[in-house]
Write a protein that holds these residues in place. Structure first.
Motif, PDB file in Angstrom:
ATOM      1  N   ASP A  26       0.795  -1.230   0.000  1.00 52.47           N
ATOM      2  CA  ASP A  26       0.000   0.000   0.000  1.00 52.47           C
ATOM      3  C   ASP A  26       0.825   1.277   0.000  1.00 52.47           C
ATOM      4  O   ASP A  26       0.351   2.312  -0.482  1.00 52.47           O
ATOM      5  CB  ASP A  26      -0.939   0.017   1.207  1.00 52.47           C
ATOM      6  CG  ASP A  26      -2.028  -1.037   1.122  1.00 52.47           C
ATOM      7  OD1 ASP A  26      -2.266  -1.551   0.016  1.00 52.47           O
ATOM      8  OD2 ASP A  26      -2.629  -1.362   2.163  1.00 52.47           O
ATOM      9  N   TYR A  27       2.064   1.219   0.520  1.00 50.80           N
ATOM     10  CA  TYR A  27       2.784   2.474   0.756  1.00 50.80           C
ATOM     11  C   TYR A  27       4.073   2.638  -0.046  1.00 50.80           C
ATOM     12  O   TYR A  27       4.601   3.750  -0.117  1.00 50.80           O
ATOM     13  CB  TYR A  27       3.096   2.621   2.247  1.00 50.80           C
ATOM     14  CG  TYR A  27       1.851   2.843   3.075  1.00 50.80           C
ATOM     15  CD1 TYR A  27       1.250   4.099   3.143  1.00 50.80           C
ATOM     16  CD2 TYR A  27       1.226   1.794   3.739  1.00 50.80           C
ATOM     17  CE1 TYR A  27       0.092   4.305   3.862  1.00 50.80           C
ATOM     18  CE2 TYR A  27       0.062   1.983   4.477  1.00 50.80           C
ATOM     19  CZ  TYR A  27      -0.501   3.242   4.527  1.00 50.80           C
ATOM     20  OH  TYR A  27      -1.656   3.441   5.243  1.00 50.80           O
ATOM     21  N   ILE A 173       8.642   7.773   6.934  1.00 52.99           N
ATOM     22  CA  ILE A 173       9.664   7.054   7.711  1.00 52.99           C
ATOM     23  C   ILE A 173       9.832   5.638   7.172  1.00 52.99           C
ATOM     24  O   ILE A 173      10.955   5.117   7.074  1.00 52.99           O
ATOM     25  CB  ILE A 173       9.289   7.031   9.203  1.00 52.99           C
ATOM     26  CG1 ILE A 173       9.370   8.455   9.786  1.00 52.99           C
ATOM     27  CG2 ILE A 173      10.198   6.088   9.985  1.00 52.99           C
ATOM     28  CD1 ILE A 173       8.927   8.554  11.228  1.00 52.99           C
ATOM     29  N   LEU A 174       8.727   4.997   6.818  1.00 47.84           N
ATOM     30  CA  LEU A 174       8.793   3.645   6.251  1.00 47.84           C
ATOM     31  C   LEU A 174       9.706   3.620   5.029  1.00 47.84           C
ATOM     32  O   LEU A 174      10.644   2.804   4.942  1.00 47.84           O
ATOM     33  CB  LEU A 174       7.387   3.182   5.860  1.00 47.84           C
ATOM     34  CG  LEU A 174       7.321   1.855   5.105  1.00 47.84           C
ATOM     35  CD1 LEU A 174       7.432   0.688   6.063  1.00 47.84           C
ATOM     36  CD2 LEU A 174       6.054   1.761   4.265  1.00 47.84           C
ATOM     37  N   ILE A 175       9.444   4.512   4.083  1.00 51.08           N
ATOM     38  CA  ILE A 175      10.230   4.536   2.845  1.00 51.08           C
ATOM     39  C   ILE A 175      11.670   4.950   3.126  1.00 51.08           C
ATOM     40  O   ILE A 175      12.623   4.378   2.581  1.00 51.08           O
ATOM     41  CB  ILE A 175       9.569   5.485   1.826  1.00 51.08           C
ATOM     42  CG1 ILE A 175       8.194   4.937   1.426  1.00 51.08           C
ATOM     43  CG2 ILE A 175      10.458   5.672   0.605  1.00 51.08           C
ATOM     44  CD1 ILE A 175       7.398   5.840   0.519  1.00 51.08           C
ATOM     45  N   ILE A 540      -9.910   9.960  -1.612  1.00 50.52           N
ATOM     46  CA  ILE A 540     -10.662   8.779  -1.195  1.00 50.52           C
ATOM     47  C   ILE A 540      -9.737   7.611  -0.885  1.00 50.52           C
ATOM     48  O   ILE A 540      -9.869   6.937   0.133  1.00 50.52           O
ATOM     49  CB  ILE A 540     -11.669   8.362  -2.291  1.00 50.52           C
ATOM     50  CG1 ILE A 540     -12.698   9.456  -2.538  1.00 50.52           C
ATOM     51  CG2 ILE A 540     -12.368   7.057  -1.905  1.00 50.52           C
ATOM     52  CD1 ILE A 540     -13.636   9.154  -3.695  1.00 50.52           C
ATOM     53  N   SER A 541      -8.820   7.329  -1.784  1.00 45.15           N
ATOM     54  CA  SER A 541      -8.028   6.103  -1.696  1.00 45.15           C
ATOM     55  C   SER A 541      -6.703   6.289  -0.961  1.00 45.15           C
ATOM     56  O   SER A 541      -5.754   5.542  -1.181  1.00 45.15           O
ATOM     57  CB  SER A 541      -7.771   5.555  -3.106  1.00 45.15           C
ATOM     58  OG  SER A 541      -7.295   6.574  -3.965  1.00 45.15           O
ATOM     59  N   GLN A 542      -6.640   7.273  -0.074  1.00 42.16           N
ATOM     60  CA  GLN A 542      -5.398   7.484   0.679  1.00 42.16           C
ATOM     61  C   GLN A 542      -5.069   6.275   1.548  1.00 42.16           C
ATOM     62  O   GLN A 542      -3.933   5.822   1.605  1.00 42.16           O
ATOM     63  CB  GLN A 542      -5.528   8.737   1.540  1.00 42.16           C
ATOM     64  CG  GLN A 542      -4.266   9.036   2.363  1.00 42.16           C
ATOM     65  CD  GLN A 542      -4.377  10.359   3.113  1.00 42.16           C
ATOM     66  OE1 GLN A 542      -5.428  10.996   3.113  1.00 42.16           O
ATOM     67  NE2 GLN A 542      -3.302  10.773   3.738  1.00 42.16           N
ATOM     68  N   ASP A 543      -6.078   5.753   2.235  1.00 43.77           N
ATOM     69  CA  ASP A 543      -5.896   4.603   3.113  1.00 43.77           C
ATOM     70  C   ASP A 543      -7.275   4.017   3.415  1.00 43.77           C
ATOM     71  O   ASP A 543      -8.303   4.584   3.032  1.00 43.77           O
ATOM     72  CB  ASP A 543      -5.156   4.991   4.404  1.00 43.77           C
ATOM     73  CG  ASP A 543      -5.798   6.164   5.121  1.00 43.77           C
ATOM     74  OD1 ASP A 543      -7.055   6.204   5.186  1.00 43.77           O
ATOM     75  OD2 ASP A 543      -5.078   7.043   5.613  1.00 43.77           O
TER      76      ASP A 543
END
Length: 636
Positions: A26-27, A173-175, A540-543
């Motif tokens: 997802d990210y 932070i993840l990336i 809408i599709s952010q999360d």
């Protein structure tokens, strides 16, 4: 959304592997590839990530708790294993390191992936990193118990860093952590080419390809074909059909915009009215639209109740008649909230239901929207939730919008034969004649399913749309120099439609195929441009949370992936960055054609397609532009 291989994580995966799988998918940027447990020449790392600007990163996932860990060193960890017996495990970071060196040794055998000159001569032309993931330990645990002394924070993830529902989670932070999981500070001067990435994939997993067999499950695929304000303008024959659809199992097949969902909603309200003691289940596949579908059902229930009381207007004291209970779920919410199971328990529950060993309340009627997107196993479970004495199942579908290519036989999957109990809806009521013609011609020219298109048919056929009664402007196609200019043009048109044509902001949507690539942040540019132009907007599709909170009438322009838009419709639709279609990591061009067809048919009146690069689909649009230009010239 990164590409994942396989498309879905297997049922035997650990809870931590599941969280990491969905977070990476997802990210991470759209041009990243994430392999889960690939078999690479006899070894199976948990995750292998490949990115054009990244190189390659290997991750090892452990579901250990603090209570599980007895001792930890830089080389070996002592943990409580099965039956509380102590076991010796290699440091997960070291294990990831071993996997990485194993991979590098095989990749070095390909001269195309080796530097031919310079300081890095005979080395791989891209960096390889590695790290560990502790899915049940938080950063506080790691610090308190000195685990960062044996694994640097740079090279490991804690629970709060990978779980999107945790308040500490951050996509940035993840990336950033993944990009920095390299012992040697080796950054790519230029991104890896597609040929480089294909060479890496081919060397590591020659038997694996992202191809026509690739199926990406998207947990939000239901279609509400008509927006709330347009419900009462539908053709009367659809309402009549809903009221006279017949009992037992029924199948409705129809083109986009033909009113399938309106019929489903009306049918549910009628069943509830006529059978007050019934439990009725409505299923869809879209997180955001399950709530929207509930609103639609509420409207239809109210309309039918009012209709039922028209003959008793003088009896003001008469109470409303009771109605059956209607529950609305997207499929995975049904599993989690109602049945209290995870998807890997689906098969065992189905077997238990089939042998009558499970006491679960049956539904007297089940209505399924977008049936073509349901897995055979899901339908089998649903059929076992249906009261055998009523057999009231309504399934609606449109196989032109089948982007998952589910293989099924309804007789085999749910034991019900729809032959002679089906209805074909071929008239499109949502779109204008210009949009229907434009979208259908594109689909026929670019889809490999044109040989399956028929006027009427049953299983396996695509239904061709017939004439729609409404007319409007031709779709607007334009090409500019870059995506920034593209969005500036889109924002200008949005302003013009809002101010000159009185189109509400919440009746407009921007649809994108790719959120971001390693070199481009498309969603950032979309949001920045709208903000600069003072255009209110909602992503809408952010999360999953933004999908659940979606509200149509909020005076905001919507931003969405094409997949998430499959249940929506708007007066004006802007499909941007079409040059990213077919997406280069998705080799199933038929799926890409179906996606763009879906995007086009979201529009009631105004349709805009824009691009700044070139692709197979933009070449087709260039042809159409020339044809329209010639037609316009000849008509003068």
């Amino acid at each position: 959304m990164a590409q994942t291989v396989p498309a879905t994580i297997k049922r035997t995966a650990t809870a931590g592997e599941r969280v990491m799988f969905h977070t990476l998918k997802d990210y991470l940027p759209d041009d990243y590839i994430v392999y889960y447990e690939p078999e690479i020449h006899g070894r199976r790392p948990d995750f292998v990530i490949i990115g054009p600007d990244l190189g390659l990163v290997v991750l090892e996932v452990k579901d250990w708790t603090i209570g599980t860990i007895v001792q930890a060193t830089k080389d070996e960890w002592v943990i409580f294993g099965k039956n509380q017996q102590q076991a010796f495990e290699k440091n997960p970071y070291k294990k990831a390191e071993e996997f990485t060196f194993h991979i590098m040794n095989h990749l070095k055998q390909d001269s195309n992936l080796i530097n031919a000159e310079g300081k890095k001569k005979h080395h791989l032309k891209f960096p390889c990193g590695y790290g560990a993931v502790f899915s049940r330990l938080h950063t506080e645990d790691m610090t308190k118990h000195s685990l960062y002394n044996v694994i640097s924070p740079q090279f490991c993830f804690a629970r709060n860093e990978i779980a999107p529902d945790h308040e500490d989670f951050s996509e940035e932070i993840l990336i950033e952590k993944i990009v920095n999981m390299f012992k040697v500070n080796f950054r790519l001067r230029e991104p890896l080419s597609q040929n480089d990435i294909n060479a890496i994939r081919g060397n590591l997993l020659p038997e694996v390809r992202i191809s026509a067999d690739y199926r990406e499950p998207v947990p939000h695929q239901d279609q509400i074909l008509l927006s709330m304000h347009n419900l009462k303008t539908m053709d009367i024959h659809q309402e009549n059909y809903a009221k006279n659809i017949g009992d037992k199992n029924r199948l409705i097949r129809g083109v986009a915009g033909s009113g399938k969902t309106l019929i489903l909603a009306t049918r549910a309200a009628l069943l509830a009215r006529e059978n007050p003691d019934w439990n009725i289940l409505i299923l869809c596949y879209n997180i955001s639209l399950a709530r929207y579908l509930q609103q639609l059902i509420d409207i239809k229930v109210e309309e039918i109740n009012q209709e039922g009381h028209q003959d008793s207007l003088f009896d003001e004291e008469e109470p409303d008649e009771p109605t059956g209970k209607i529950e609305v779920f997207n499929f995975h919410a049904l599993l989690k909230q109602k049945l209290k199971i995870s998807e890997d328990q689906l098969e065992s529950l189905t077997l238990s239901l089939e042998s009558n060993n499970q006491l679960i309340e049956k539904y007297d009627a089940v209505l399924i929207d977008e049936g073509q997107d349901f897995e055979p196993e899901w339908l089998k479970l649903i059929s076992n939730l249906l009261n055998p004495s009523t057999q009231s199942l309504l399934l609606v579908e449109d196989r032109a919008q089948d982007i998952y290519k589910r293989k099924r036989s309804y007789i085999q999957d749910i034991g019900l034969n729809f032959q002679g109990r089906s209805k074909i809806l071929s008239i499109n009521y949502r779109n204008t004649q210009q949009i229907v013609r434009f979208a259908w011609e594109f689909y026929q020219r670019n889809s490999m399913l044109e040989d399956k298109v028929v006027e009427q048919g049953f299983e396996g056929d695509i239904i061709a749309p017939k004439t729609t009664p409404r007319k409007g402007p031709e779709p607007f196609i334009y090409k500019v120099n870059n995506f920034k200019e593209e969005m500036q043009k889109v924002s200008q048109i949005i302003k013009k439609l809002h101010e000159k044509e009185n189109v509400p902001y919440d009746e407009m949507v921007i649809l994108y195929r790719v959120k971001r690539l390693s070199s481009k942040d498309y969603i950032g540019t979309i949001q920045h441009t709208l903000k600069q132009q003072d255009i209110p907007h909602y992503w809408i599709s952010q999360d999953p949370e933004s999908k659940r909170n979606y509200v149509k009438n909020d005076n905001q322009v919507k931003i969405s992936t094409i997949e998430s838009s499959k249940g929506l419709d708007f007066q004006a639709v802007f499909i941007v960055n079409v040059d990213n279609m077919p997406f280069f990591l998705q080799e199933d061009e038929n799926r890409e054609a179906a996606l763009l067809y879906i995007a086009m048919t979201r529009a009631h009146k105004y349709l805009s397609l824009s691009y700044s690069g070139e692709s197979k689909f933009t070449e087709y649009l260039d042809e159409i532009k020339d044809e329209l230009r010639i037609e316009k010239r000849d008509s003068v």
